[in-house]
Design a protein around this motif. Structure first.
Motif, PDB file in Angstrom:
ATOM      1  N   SER A 162      56.458  31.364  63.454  1.00 26.82           N
ATOM      2  CA  SER A 162      57.815  31.119  62.961  1.00 26.82           C
ATOM      3  C   SER A 162      58.860  31.578  63.960  1.00 26.82           C
ATOM      4  CB  SER A 162      58.016  31.818  61.618  1.00 26.82           C
ATOM      5  OG  SER A 162      57.116  31.280  60.656  1.00 26.82           O
ATOM      6  N   GLN A 163      58.583  32.653  64.664  1.00 22.43           N
ATOM      7  CA  GLN A 163      59.497  33.162  65.682  1.00 22.43           C
ATOM      8  C   GLN A 163      59.628  32.159  66.828  1.00 22.43           C
ATOM      9  OE1 GLN A 163      59.061  37.344  66.499  1.00 22.43           O
ATOM     10  NE2 GLN A 163      59.469  37.076  68.665  1.00 22.43           N
ATOM     11  N   VAL A 164      58.534  31.523  67.185  1.00 29.65           N
ATOM     12  CA  VAL A 164      58.537  30.576  68.300  1.00 29.65           C
ATOM     13  C   VAL A 164      59.048  29.198  67.874  1.00 29.65           C
ATOM     14  CG1 VAL A 164      57.041  29.319  69.907  1.00 29.65           C
ATOM     15  CG2 VAL A 164      56.707  31.772  69.554  1.00 29.65           C
ATOM     16  N   ASN A 165      58.612  28.734  66.703  1.00 35.29           N
ATOM     17  CA  ASN A 165      58.866  27.342  66.295  1.00 35.29           C
ATOM     18  C   ASN A 165      59.873  27.159  65.175  1.00 35.29           C
ATOM     19  OD1 ASN A 165      56.920  26.236  68.119  1.00 35.29           O
ATOM     20  ND2 ASN A 165      55.336  27.014  66.754  1.00 35.29           N
ATOM     21  N   GLY A 166      60.357  28.247  64.590  1.00 36.32           N
ATOM     22  CA  GLY A 166      61.258  28.108  63.454  1.00 36.32           C
ATOM     23  C   GLY A 166      60.468  27.927  62.158  1.00 36.32           C
ATOM     24  N   PRO A 167      61.158  27.552  61.090  1.00 43.75           N
ATOM     25  CA  PRO A 167      60.499  27.433  59.784  1.00 43.75           C
ATOM     26  C   PRO A 167      59.612  26.182  59.709  1.00 43.75           C
ATOM     27  CG  PRO A 167      62.809  26.825  59.614  1.00 43.75           C
ATOM     28  CD  PRO A 167      62.590  27.281  61.023  1.00 43.75           C
ATOM     29  N   VAL A 168      58.322  26.388  59.959  1.00 47.63           N
ATOM     30  CA  VAL A 168      57.378  25.268  59.956  1.00 47.63           C
ATOM     31  C   VAL A 168      56.301  25.428  58.882  1.00 47.63           C
ATOM     32  CG1 VAL A 168      57.728  24.670  62.396  1.00 47.63           C
ATOM     33  CG2 VAL A 168      56.005  26.387  61.769  1.00 47.63           C
ATOM     34  N   GLY A 169      56.539  26.311  57.916  1.00 50.84           N
ATOM     35  CA  GLY A 169      55.581  26.508  56.842  1.00 50.84           C
ATOM     36  C   GLY A 169      54.417  27.415  57.203  1.00 50.84           C
ATOM     37  N   ALA A 170      54.573  28.232  58.222  1.00 49.80           N
ATOM     38  CA  ALA A 170      53.482  29.102  58.665  1.00 49.80           C
ATOM     39  C   ALA A 170      53.074  30.101  57.582  1.00 49.80           C
ATOM     40  CB  ALA A 170      53.866  29.836  59.946  1.00 49.80           C
ATOM     41  N   GLY A 171      54.034  30.590  56.813  1.00 49.36           N
ATOM     42  CA  GLY A 171      53.710  31.523  55.735  1.00 49.36           C
ATOM     43  C   GLY A 171      52.860  30.865  54.662  1.00 49.36           C
TER      44      GLY A 171
END
Length: 187
Positions: A162-171
């Motif tokens: 998320s830090q690298v790509n923004g909010p991409v649903g990683a959580g």
């Protein structure tokens, strides 16, 4: 009044470190934005690293309290809390002001394991790991420590993505993996 100036320095430094990094943020910038004199800064902190440590320790205490409160609002059973952590992280990743993890950034910029800044960042992660281990034990995991480490890997990985790509649903994706781990560890 004295404590207010210290708090202003720490708050300003925290914001600037989060935005620009630790090494890229100079003392002069912190002083200019806080409006505090250099003499006052050195009254409270003997070095920039000491200021960084104050920022990290304060942020860690507030962050852990926030995280545990948010998890407790979402779930009561330990197993459910272990999954709720991922929901809390995903909500954090999706906030407009999410700029990554200050502790991952600190450990990256101060990469020597024995550096006090690195150790403070590592301590934050150890505290979260201890919380996960406690919940895993309360949930009845046969081996709570390995399960906690696996869940921590998912959380840190989701945070870094998320830090690298923004909010991409990683959580959410990390939560799906946690469901599999919990099924194996708790059943």
């Amino acid at each position: 009044m004295i404590s207010a100036r210290r708090d202003l320095l720490v708050g300003t430094a925290e914001r600037l470190f989060q935005q620009n990094g630790y090494r890229a943020t100079g003392i002069d910038r912190i002083l200019a934005e806080s409006g505090v004199a250099k003499m006052t800064l050195y009254k409270y902190f003997s070095s920039k690293d000491e200021l960084i440590l104050a920022v990290l320790r304060g942020r860690s205490a507030r962050w852990r309290t926030w995280m545990e409160t948010m998890v407790a609002r979402r779930a009561t059973a330990p197993r459910d809390k272990l999954l709720a952590i991922f929901d809390v992280f995903e909500d954090w990743f999706e906030t407009r002001d999410f700029a990554g993890c200050m502790f991952l950034k600190a450990s990256s910029e101060y990469s020597l394991l024995d550096d006090p800044v690195h150790r403070a960042a590592a301590e934050h992660h150890r505290d979260i790991l201890a919380y996960l281990r406690q919940l895993a034990a309360e949930a009845g995991a046969r081996r709570p420590a390995p399960l906690a480490r696996q869940l921590m890997l998912l959380l840190i990985g989701a945070t870094a993505i998320s830090q690298v790509n923004g909010p991409v649903g990683a959580g959410r994706q990390a939560r799906e993996a946690a469901v599999v781990l919990l099924a194996k560890a708790l059943d």
